[in-house]
Design a protein around this motif. Structure first.
Motif, PDB file in Angstrom:
ATOM      1  N   ARG A   1       7.826  13.052   6.362  1.00 54.06           N
ATOM      2  CA  ARG A   1       7.136  12.464   5.435  1.00 54.06           C
ATOM      3  C   ARG A   1       6.993  13.015   3.931  1.00 54.06           C
TER       4      ARG A   1
ATOM      5  N   THR B   1       2.755   3.687   3.370  1.00 52.39           N
ATOM      6  CA  THR B   1       2.803   2.819   4.326  1.00 52.39           C
ATOM      7  C   THR B   1       4.315   2.269   4.713  1.00 52.39           C
TER       8      THR B   1
ATOM      9  N   GLU C   1       0.775  -1.155  -0.061  1.00 47.58           N
ATOM     10  CA  GLU C   1       0.014  -0.075   0.036  1.00 47.58           C
ATOM     11  C   GLU C   1       0.822   1.372   0.046  1.00 47.58           C
TER      12      GLU C   1
ATOM     13  N   ASN D   1       4.879   8.293   3.324  1.00 46.21           N
ATOM     14  CA  ASN D   1       6.079   7.383   3.878  1.00 46.21           C
ATOM     15  C   ASN D   1       6.878   8.106   4.594  1.00 46.21           C
TER      16      ASN D   1
END
Length: 136
Positions: free
Chosen positions: A117, A76, A73, A122
């Motif tokens: 992020r 993640t 996904e 991520n």
């Protein structure tokens, strides 16, 4: 005393909704080096981004097909990446649009770290900790 810490041979892998955009971001914001990118148009079948201090990551476009054997996904993924200058990299990442999770700080085990992020969501933690040398 010699350092028994081996060269990186584990290649974390992730999928992205906009793989080409993520590649551009990771190169600009963090300093990964684009080593190989395979695919057509906006689709990325496989990309290798090398980290200047060794190792790197592999990534590709998300595939919404029933025969996909490598389902991950987007957003993640999380990684810790060694850097010699976390404060300069933090400034570069924030200037390039990384979303701040944790400002640079000193750990109780001697590392200087920060966390951000990327545009896909991520989690990236960067710091000076290189791991402990292997025993024997």
């Amino acid at each position: 005393m010699t350092d028994n810490t081996p060269s990186p041979q584990v290649w974390p892998t992730l999928r992205a909704r906009d793989a080409r955009g993520l590649i551009r971001f990771l190169v600009e914001a963090f300093g990964f080096e684009e080593t190989a990118v395979y695919g057509e148009g906006e689709r990325v079948d496989h990309a290798q981004l090398s980290w200047p201090l060794g190792g790197g990551i592999m990534l590709g476009s998300v595939r919404d097909t029933p025969d996909d054997k490598w389902t991950l996904e987007p957003g993640t993924f999380g990684a810790y990446v060694v850097t010699d200058d976390p404060d300069a990299l933090h400034a570069r990442a924030i200037t390039s649009g990384a979303r701040l999770v944790q400002e640079p700080y000193d750990t109780d085990y001697g590392s200087r770290d920060f966390t951000v992020r990327d545009p896909e969501g991520n989690l990236w933690s960067f710091g000076t900790y290189r791991g402990e040398p292997r025993k024997g």
